[in-house]
Design an enzyme around this catalytic site. Structure first.
Site, PDB file in Angstrom:
ATOM      1  N   GLU A  22       6.803 -19.489   2.362  1.00 12.96           N
ATOM      2  CA  GLU A  22       5.994 -18.635   1.484  1.00 12.96           C
ATOM      3  C   GLU A  22       6.967 -17.775   0.683  1.00 12.96           C
ATOM      4  O   GLU A  22       8.132 -17.611   1.066  1.00 12.96           O
ATOM      5  CB  GLU A  22       5.064 -17.751   2.324  1.00 12.96           C
ATOM      6  CG  GLU A  22       3.936 -18.508   3.019  1.00 12.96           C
ATOM      7  CD  GLU A  22       2.777 -18.902   2.101  1.00 12.96           C
ATOM      8  OE1 GLU A  22       2.862 -18.667   0.879  1.00 12.96           O
ATOM      9  OE2 GLU A  22       1.795 -19.459   2.615  1.00 12.96           O
ATOM     10  N   HIS A  57       2.898 -24.923   1.260  1.00 15.05           N
ATOM     11  CA  HIS A  57       1.586 -25.459   0.872  1.00 15.05           C
ATOM     12  C   HIS A  57       1.491 -25.797  -0.613  1.00 15.05           C
ATOM     13  O   HIS A  57       2.110 -25.148  -1.450  1.00 15.05           O
ATOM     14  CB  HIS A  57       0.450 -24.530   1.305  1.00 15.05           C
ATOM     15  CG  HIS A  57       0.457 -23.165   0.665  1.00 15.05           C
ATOM     16  ND1 HIS A  57      -0.226 -22.896  -0.492  1.00 15.05           N
ATOM     17  CD2 HIS A  57       1.031 -22.000   1.040  1.00 15.05           C
ATOM     18  CE1 HIS A  57      -0.072 -21.609  -0.800  1.00 15.05           C
ATOM     19  NE2 HIS A  57       0.699 -21.039   0.104  1.00 15.05           N
ATOM     20  N   GLU A  66      -4.131 -24.198   2.388  1.00 13.28           N
ATOM     21  CA  GLU A  66      -3.684 -22.907   2.929  1.00 13.28           C
ATOM     22  C   GLU A  66      -4.510 -21.761   2.371  1.00 13.28           C
ATOM     23  O   GLU A  66      -4.858 -20.828   3.084  1.00 13.28           O
ATOM     24  CB  GLU A  66      -2.200 -22.701   2.596  1.00 13.28           C
ATOM     25  CG  GLU A  66      -1.517 -21.592   3.413  1.00 13.28           C
ATOM     26  CD  GLU A  66      -1.692 -20.195   2.836  1.00 13.28           C
ATOM     27  OE1 GLU A  66      -1.471 -19.217   3.574  1.00 13.28           O
ATOM     28  OE2 GLU A  66      -2.048 -20.054   1.655  1.00 13.28           O
ATOM     29  N   GLU A  67      -4.847 -21.848   1.080  1.00 16.19           N
ATOM     30  CA  GLU A  67      -5.578 -20.746   0.447  1.00 16.19           C
ATOM     31  C   GLU A  67      -7.049 -20.733   0.853  1.00 16.19           C
ATOM     32  O   GLU A  67      -7.783 -19.818   0.498  1.00 16.19           O
ATOM     33  CB  GLU A  67      -5.429 -20.811  -1.081  1.00 16.19           C
ATOM     34  CG  GLU A  67      -3.989 -20.704  -1.576  1.00 16.19           C
ATOM     35  CD  GLU A  67      -3.316 -19.359  -1.313  1.00 16.19           C
ATOM     36  OE1 GLU A  67      -3.926 -18.480  -0.657  1.00 16.19           O
ATOM     37  OE2 GLU A  67      -2.166 -19.185  -1.760  1.00 16.19           O
ATOM     38  N   ASP A  80       3.667 -18.799  -5.141  1.00 18.95           N
ATOM     39  CA  ASP A  80       2.822 -19.059  -3.960  1.00 18.95           C
ATOM     40  C   ASP A  80       2.027 -20.331  -4.170  1.00 18.95           C
ATOM     41  O   ASP A  80       0.928 -20.283  -4.670  1.00 18.95           O
ATOM     42  CB  ASP A  80       1.911 -17.845  -3.757  1.00 18.95           C
ATOM     43  CG  ASP A  80       1.052 -17.952  -2.520  1.00 18.95           C
ATOM     44  OD1 ASP A  80       1.307 -18.841  -1.691  1.00 18.95           O
ATOM     45  OD2 ASP A  80       0.107 -17.157  -2.395  1.00 18.95           O
ATOM     46  N   HIS A 134      -2.006 -14.286  -6.168  1.00 17.55           N
ATOM     47  CA  HIS A 134      -3.392 -13.874  -5.903  1.00 17.55           C
ATOM     48  C   HIS A 134      -3.833 -12.828  -6.930  1.00 17.55           C
ATOM     49  O   HIS A 134      -4.723 -12.025  -6.668  1.00 17.55           O
ATOM     50  CB  HIS A 134      -3.569 -13.325  -4.487  1.00 17.55           C
ATOM     51  CG  HIS A 134      -3.387 -14.385  -3.431  1.00 17.55           C
ATOM     52  ND1 HIS A 134      -4.253 -14.536  -2.376  1.00 17.55           N
ATOM     53  CD2 HIS A 134      -2.456 -15.349  -3.295  1.00 17.55           C
ATOM     54  CE1 HIS A 134      -3.835 -15.538  -1.620  1.00 17.55           C
ATOM     55  NE2 HIS A 134      -2.751 -16.051  -2.154  1.00 17.55           N
TER      56      HIS A 134
HETATM   57 ZN    ZN Z   1       0.985 -18.992   0.090  1.00 20.34          ZN
END
Ligand code: ZN
Length: 421
Positions: free
Chosen positions: A200, A112, A175-176, A141, A391
């Protein structure tokens, strides 16, 4: 471990000596492929820096457009037929690159383009290198995953490898934010392929010691409880009311542990709302719960169990209803997933016995869930770069994971291509 040519030459020499003495514990690497992966490392770093510089937060439509423009150009340069599709809802275009080859099997690679970071994050967390770590928002990510896919294609193309019937790349941009606008596309395309590899990241050495792949991940969902009662004057006529807040509290308590008897379900009440003013018996109340699902039938079972509880009231003449809504489906790796993982381990072992850990599961969602939804394709997750801080902040990738990940990615496809479907 960094793969310098000298180290590789020494390893090869050591290997040939050990062949004379006794059989080696693992197969020798594909030397040409390893050299190509080593040669690609500087270009991968350039690609990573290019992509991190294009901020693409999952809510940032202009940023997502710039990132998709860049990746689209890269895919076009690799010779595929590139389609750019609008997501069915929300932000973020979907890029689909189709390659037709001379082989028999159908492979799909997914990653992504969006990140969790708001525009401007680069100003306080700039791209920087510190030893083996390369820092930048979204670098692991999942810009690392995009880079591994692009450079895997580059290496295979340079080698003239076309041993596939179909090789499809799918990059989404939401995706997020749960892939609501791309999930159906990923699921439909995955059902047309035999193997889906998802890129990922894998956890860095500081947290996981060794690189790995992932065998399953929870699906997400919400449960909403609504109570309809009757309002009345809280001081003068409380008994004429039907207190929705009391009933909601009763329902929350009697369902707090409900998921514990349902395999593959987890439910936690996290939000509640009731009452507009202090001196009125409230006629409405609602609560929502965070739901995680690791079995395909768990959502339906949870709904049925909640419906049963809705019948047992504490406040008469209130109406109670529960709605379970599923988000991203669970990624439930099957025997074929474990077979892919075992092959990945054997390929890693070719790199000087490099270990590869098989992570059984994670609570975080992944698009591998959409890819595995139909059950048609075998799916393996976490083919991206090793990194950490995703994240969170100060996200980084480990530079010494670039070569082994490129080697794994290309070598696995080459190996699968030769197996009977
Ligand atoms: Zn991801």
């Amino acid at each position: 471990m960094t793969f310098k040519l000298s180290t590789f030459a020494l390893t090869t020499m050591a290997l040939s000596v050990s062949v004379l003495l006794s059989a080696p514990a693992h197969a020798a690497p594909d030397a040409a492929l390893l050299r190509a992966a080593q040669a690609a490392q500087p270009a991968v770093i350039v690609s990573l820096k290019d992509m991190v510089a294009l901020e693409s937060g999952t809510m940032d439509a202009p940023g997502l457009t710039r990132m998709a423009d860049y990746v689209q150009a890269r895919l076009q340069a690799l010779g595929g037929q590139v389609e750019r599709r609008k997501a069915s809802s929300g932000n973020g275009d979907i890029l689909i690159a189709r390659h037709s080859g001379t082989g028999k099997r159908k492979f799909m690679l997914i990653a992504h383009m969006d990140t969790i970071y708001a525009p401007g994050t680069l100003q306080t967390q700039p791209i920087k290198q510190d030893g083996n770590r390369l820092y930048g928002p979204g670098i692991a990510d999942d810009k690392g995953g995009i880079a591994v896919v692009l450079h895997t294609l580059q290496i295979l193309k340079a080698a003239g490898w076309k041993d596939y019937a179909q090789l499809t790349v799918v990059f989404n941009g939401d995706e997020e934010s749960s892939s609501n606008g791309s999930g159906a596309t990923i699921a439909a395309l995955a059902a047309e392929h035999e193997v889906v590899l998802s890129y990922e990241p894998t956890a860095a050495k500081a947290v996981a010691k060794v690189e790995g792949v992932l065998l399953s991940a929870a699906g997400t969902g919400t449960a909403t409880l609504t109570v309809q009662g009757r309002s009345s004057h809280a001081g003068a006529a409380p008994d004429e009311g039907r207190n929705a807040l009391i009933e909601m509290a009763h329902q929350v308590l009697q369902t707090a542990d409900i998921a514990k008897t349902i395999p593959g379900a987890q439910l936690n009440w996290t939000q509640a709302e009731s009452g507009k003013v202090r001196n009125q018996i409230p006629d409405q109340a609602s609560a929502s719960a965070d739901v995680r699902l690791t079995a395909t039938d768990a959502a339906a079972k949870l709904q049925a169990a909640l419906d049963e509880k809705a019948k047992a009231h504490r406040v008469n003449e209130t109406r109670v209803s529960y709605v379970v809504q599923t988000g991203r489906p669970p990624y439930v790796g099957d025997a074929r997933t474990r077979e892919l993982a075992a092959k990945a381990q054997a390929i890693y072992a070719e790199l000087d016995d490099r270990p590869l850990y098989l992570h059984p599961s994670t609570g975080a969602g992944t698009d591998a869930g959409y890819a595995s939804m139909s059950g048609k394709a075998a799916v393996l997750e976490s083919m991206g770069l090793a990194g950490w801080g995703y994240h969170a902040r100060d996200e980084y990738i480990e530079i010494d994971s670039i070569v082994p990940r490129l080697y794994l990615s290309a070598r696995l496809l080459m190996q699968l291509a030769q197996e009977a479907p």
